[in-house]
Write an enzyme that holds these catalytic residues in place. Structure first.
Site, PDB file in Angstrom:
ATOM      1  N   ARG A   1     -10.448 -12.768   6.924  1.00  0.00           N
ATOM      2  CA  ARG A   1      -9.233 -13.400   6.397  1.00  0.00           C
ATOM      3  C   ARG A   1      -9.516 -14.747   5.744  1.00  0.00           C
ATOM      4  O   ARG A   1      -8.807 -15.164   4.825  1.00  0.00           O
ATOM      5  CB  ARG A   1      -8.211 -13.626   7.520  1.00  0.00           C
TER       6      ARG A   1
ATOM      7  N   ASP B   1       0.859  -1.181   0.000  1.00  0.00           N
ATOM      8  CA  ASP B   1       0.000   0.000   0.000  1.00  0.00           C
ATOM      9  C   ASP B   1       0.902   1.241   0.000  1.00  0.00           C
ATOM     10  O   ASP B   1       1.402   1.637  -1.052  1.00  0.00           O
ATOM     11  CB  ASP B   1      -0.892  -0.115   1.250  1.00  0.00           C
TER      12      ASP B   1
HETATM   13  P1  IMP Z   1       1.997  -0.470   3.782  1.00  0.00           P
HETATM   14  O1  IMP Z   1       3.093  -0.452   4.762  1.00  0.00           O
HETATM   15  O2  IMP Z   1       1.216   0.824   3.791  1.00  0.00           O
HETATM   16  O3  IMP Z   1       2.441  -0.834   2.380  1.00  0.00           O
HETATM   17  O4  IMP Z   1       0.942  -1.505   4.308  1.00  0.00           O
HETATM   18  C1  IMP Z   1       0.901  -2.824   3.961  1.00  0.00           C
HETATM   19  C2  IMP Z   1      -0.018  -3.541   4.933  1.00  0.00           C
HETATM   20  O5  IMP Z   1      -1.244  -2.828   5.064  1.00  0.00           O
HETATM   21  C3  IMP Z   1      -0.407  -4.913   4.430  1.00  0.00           C
HETATM   22  O6  IMP Z   1       0.419  -5.898   4.960  1.00  0.00           O
HETATM   23  C4  IMP Z   1      -1.816  -5.070   4.945  1.00  0.00           C
HETATM   24  O7  IMP Z   1      -1.782  -5.653   6.241  1.00  0.00           O
HETATM   25  C5  IMP Z   1      -2.350  -3.677   5.085  1.00  0.00           C
HETATM   26  N1  IMP Z   1      -3.247  -3.304   3.966  1.00  0.00           N
HETATM   27  C6  IMP Z   1      -3.029  -2.388   3.021  1.00  0.00           C
HETATM   28  N2  IMP Z   1      -4.054  -2.292   2.158  1.00  0.00           N
HETATM   29  C7  IMP Z   1      -4.955  -3.215   2.568  1.00  0.00           C
HETATM   30  C8  IMP Z   1      -6.237  -3.622   2.059  1.00  0.00           C
HETATM   31  O8  IMP Z   1      -6.775  -3.130   1.037  1.00  0.00           O
HETATM   32  N3  IMP Z   1      -6.849  -4.615   2.763  1.00  0.00           N
HETATM   33  C9  IMP Z   1      -6.310  -5.181   3.877  1.00  0.00           C
HETATM   34  N4  IMP Z   1      -5.118  -4.839   4.360  1.00  0.00           N
HETATM   35  C10 IMP Z   1      -4.440  -3.854   3.723  1.00  0.00           C
HETATM   36 MG    MG Z   2      -3.374  -6.294   7.849  1.00  0.00          MG
END
Ligand code: IMP
Ligand code: MG
Length: 182
Positions: free
Chosen positions: A169, A107
């Site tokens: 999940r 994300d």
């Molecule tokens: P980042 O550090 O912002 O890239 O976040 C990644 C983490 O955010 C992933 O491991 C997920 O646990 C959570 N995440 C991000 N987007 C989603 C989504 O659309 N659904 C569920 N979890 C998400």
């Molecule tokens: Mg998560």
């Protein structure tokens, strides 16, 4: 009884699409890792469990598995930006090991950017990343996973390991959550 399927607006990746996506990823990884020794798939708990368990069985490579757990999200749909390691790997032979971090979704990119640097500093021989899903529009830091199953638009998705507030999940597909459940 609550049926979580009714909380899904639409299916983004069906079970058969997931299967094809995992197979395609495995073929690319096999190609790149064929000459490498000591491959370790590092699953990021909890979201990667389903993806890891499918990917590890699809890979025709001698790979060990290990797990880390990080927190950054809590129950919200947006990242706090801080990555805390709650469960770390404890490996005796790290300088000889080629780690492939297995993640459900990228994300902001903060989690994996942090973990790649962390594991390289810890002494791993190499560190790459594979993610089932990627939301490139949401990136806040400069990070590109080596292997991406599918790029998706900026929707909050659930199922196949992915949660919203720890729910959903165990849905067997990836779907977009209905806004009224957020
Ligand atoms: P980042 O550090 O912002 O890239 O976040 C990644 C983490 O955010 C992933 O491991 C997920 O646990 C959570 N995440 C991000 N987007 C989603 C989504 O659309 N659904 C569920 N979890 C998400
Ligand atoms: Mg998560």
């Amino acid at each position: 009884m609550t049926d979580w399927n009714e909380h899904v607006e639409r299916v983004l990746l069906s079970e058969s699409e997931i299967k094809k996506t995992v197979q395609a990823l495995a073929r690319r990884i096999e190609e790149d890792y064929r000459e490498k020794e000591n491959i370790v798939l590092v699953g990021i708990l909890k979201g990667s469990v389903t993806f890891l368990s499918d990917l590890m069985r699809e890979l025709k490579l001698p790979a060990q598995i290990d797990f880390m757990r990080v927190s950054s999200y809590g129950d919200a749909t947006t990242s706090s930006g801080n990555v805390n390691i709650i469960l770390d790997i404890n490996r005796k032979n790290l300088p000889a090991e080629n780690l492939l971090i297995v993640e459900d979704i990228v994300d902001s990119g903060r989690t994996l950017k942090y973990l790649v640097t962390y594991l390289l500093n810890k002494g791993a021989k190499s560190v790459k990343t594979v993610t089932l899903l990627d939301k490139p529009e949401r990136r806040e830091v400069n990070f590109t996973p080596e292997y991406v199953g599918k790029r998706i638009e900026n929707h909050f998705v659930i199922g196949y390991g992915l949660d919203y507030g720890e729910k959903y999940r165990n849905l067997p597909y990836v779907g977009v959550i209905k806004p009224e459940f957020i």
